[in-house]
Design a protein around this motif. Structure first.
Motif, PDB file in Angstrom:
ATOM      1  N   GLY A 182      78.929 -10.034  41.668  1.00 57.12           N
ATOM      2  CA  GLY A 182      79.731 -11.242  41.796  1.00 57.12           C
ATOM      3  C   GLY A 182      78.959 -12.469  41.381  1.00 57.12           C
ATOM      4  N   GLU A 215      81.894 -14.133  46.483  1.00 60.82           N
ATOM      5  CA  GLU A 215      82.247 -12.952  45.698  1.00 60.82           C
ATOM      6  C   GLU A 215      81.380 -11.761  46.099  1.00 60.82           C
ATOM      7  OE1 GLU A 215      82.348 -13.490  41.483  1.00 60.82           O
ATOM      8  OE2 GLU A 215      84.180 -14.722  41.537  1.00 60.82           O
ATOM      9  N   HIS A 217      82.703 -10.220  49.187  1.00 65.46           N
ATOM     10  CA  HIS A 217      83.885  -9.396  48.920  1.00 65.46           C
ATOM     11  C   HIS A 217      83.500  -8.078  48.251  1.00 65.46           C
ATOM     12  CE1 HIS A 217      86.373 -12.920  49.854  1.00 65.46           C
ATOM     13  NE2 HIS A 217      87.360 -12.055  49.988  1.00 65.46           N
ATOM     14  N   ASN A 244      95.168 -10.368  45.423  1.00 64.57           N
ATOM     15  CA  ASN A 244      94.110 -10.936  44.589  1.00 64.57           C
ATOM     16  C   ASN A 244      94.370 -10.541  43.143  1.00 64.57           C
ATOM     17  OD1 ASN A 244      91.890 -11.892  46.704  1.00 64.57           O
ATOM     18  ND2 ASN A 244      92.800  -9.979  47.428  1.00 64.57           N
ATOM     19  N   VAL A 258      86.974  -7.924  42.204  1.00 58.78           N
ATOM     20  CA  VAL A 258      86.493  -9.233  42.664  1.00 58.78           C
ATOM     21  C   VAL A 258      86.305 -10.116  41.431  1.00 58.78           C
ATOM     22  CG1 VAL A 258      84.695 -10.489  43.902  1.00 58.78           C
ATOM     23  CG2 VAL A 258      85.323  -8.175  44.636  1.00 58.78           C
ATOM     24  N   GLY A 259      87.262 -10.972  41.179  1.00 57.59           N
ATOM     25  CA  GLY A 259      87.153 -11.880  40.039  1.00 57.59           C
ATOM     26  C   GLY A 259      87.515 -11.222  38.720  1.00 57.59           C
ATOM     27  N   THR A 289      82.241  -5.576  38.825  1.00 61.11           N
ATOM     28  CA  THR A 289      81.178  -5.538  39.824  1.00 61.11           C
ATOM     29  C   THR A 289      81.018  -4.096  40.287  1.00 61.11           C
ATOM     30  OG1 THR A 289      82.614  -5.833  41.764  1.00 61.11           O
ATOM     31  CG2 THR A 289      81.818  -7.855  40.658  1.00 61.11           C
TER      32      THR A 289
END
Length: 237
Positions: A96, A101, A104, A156, A162-163, A167
């Motif tokens: 992240g 991040e 998460h 999300n 994550v984003g 990751t």
């Protein structure tokens, strides 16, 4: 990339000749294009399922807490699958972009690990030996756990877990969801979870990951030989 020639400057990653708890780490290593030497330990056939190949070396490797998987990186010698995954993540910028991040990423890795452990008694126990037992697990535990991930992805709306960048959470989630979906022998459960289905497709299409999954990854069983289900490579759609 995995190599058969040991180089003292390369990572050495060791585990049983199964996917098990090691596969998320292998996926992360391949995606990040990290050179490493792989050490596979083989278990004997039943009914003994000898672990002598590992046990004969276990106490002589300089590990503080001898176990599989283990990782050597120069002077660093470590065990514990998630600790190794997080180390690889930090080394290759797959944890992240911010502390939030990273939090998460670790949360999702822990949740995915819990999911894998929750179904392990079925894979290894009498329930896993019958179609009825496996279907019961699919209809209850696996469906309930997948619903949580489906809702997370729905909330999300990012390209990855994550984003918008991969990751290590993506690889932990991919592997453990895939392993548990193996119990769905009708191959229909995934169609109920459109967000998860898209996520799995996204991960399979990552550079180097898709090729690895189609080749080496597909040649390893999910579980150890003594498992009632998944101890041999399964035919998958």
């Amino acid at each position: 990339m995995s190599t058969s020639n040991t180089d003292k400057n390369q990572l050495v990653f060791a585990y049983w000749a199964t996917r098990g708890l090691a596969e998320p780490i292998r996926l992360a290593l391949h995606y990040s294009n990290t050179p490493y030497t792989e050490k596979l330990y083989h278990q004997g056939e039943g009914p003994e399922f000898s672990r002598e190949e590992w046990l004969s070396e276990k106490q002589n490797l300089g590990l503080d807490f001898p176990n599989l998987p283990y990782l050597f990186d120069g002077d660093l010698k470590m065990t514990q699958s998630k600790a190794i995954l997080y180390y690889i993540g930090r080394k290759t910028n797959l944890m992240g972009k911010t502390p939030a991040e990273e939090a998460h990423v670790m949360m999702l890795c822990e949740q995915a690990h819990d999911f894998r452990i929750k179904t392990a008694p079925v894979f290894y126990g009498p329930e896993g030996a019958t179609k009825e037992g496996r279907k019961n697990c699919v209809d209850t535990v696996i469906s309930e756990e997948l619903k949580k991930f489906e809702d997370y992805f729905g909330k999300n709306k990012t390209k990855f877990a994550v984003g918008d960048h991969p990751t290590v959470a993506d690889f932990q989630l991919y592997e453990y969801i895939d392993a548990n979906l193996a119990m769905d022998e009708e191959h229909t459960l995934i169609d109920k979870f459109s967000n998860i289905k898209q996520f799995m497709k996204t991960i399979r299409e990552l550079p180097r990951v898709g090729d690895y999954i189609a080749k080496a990854h597909a040649q390893l069983p999910f579980n150890a030989k003594m498992a009632k289900y998944g101890g041999k490579v399964l035919e998958r759609k």
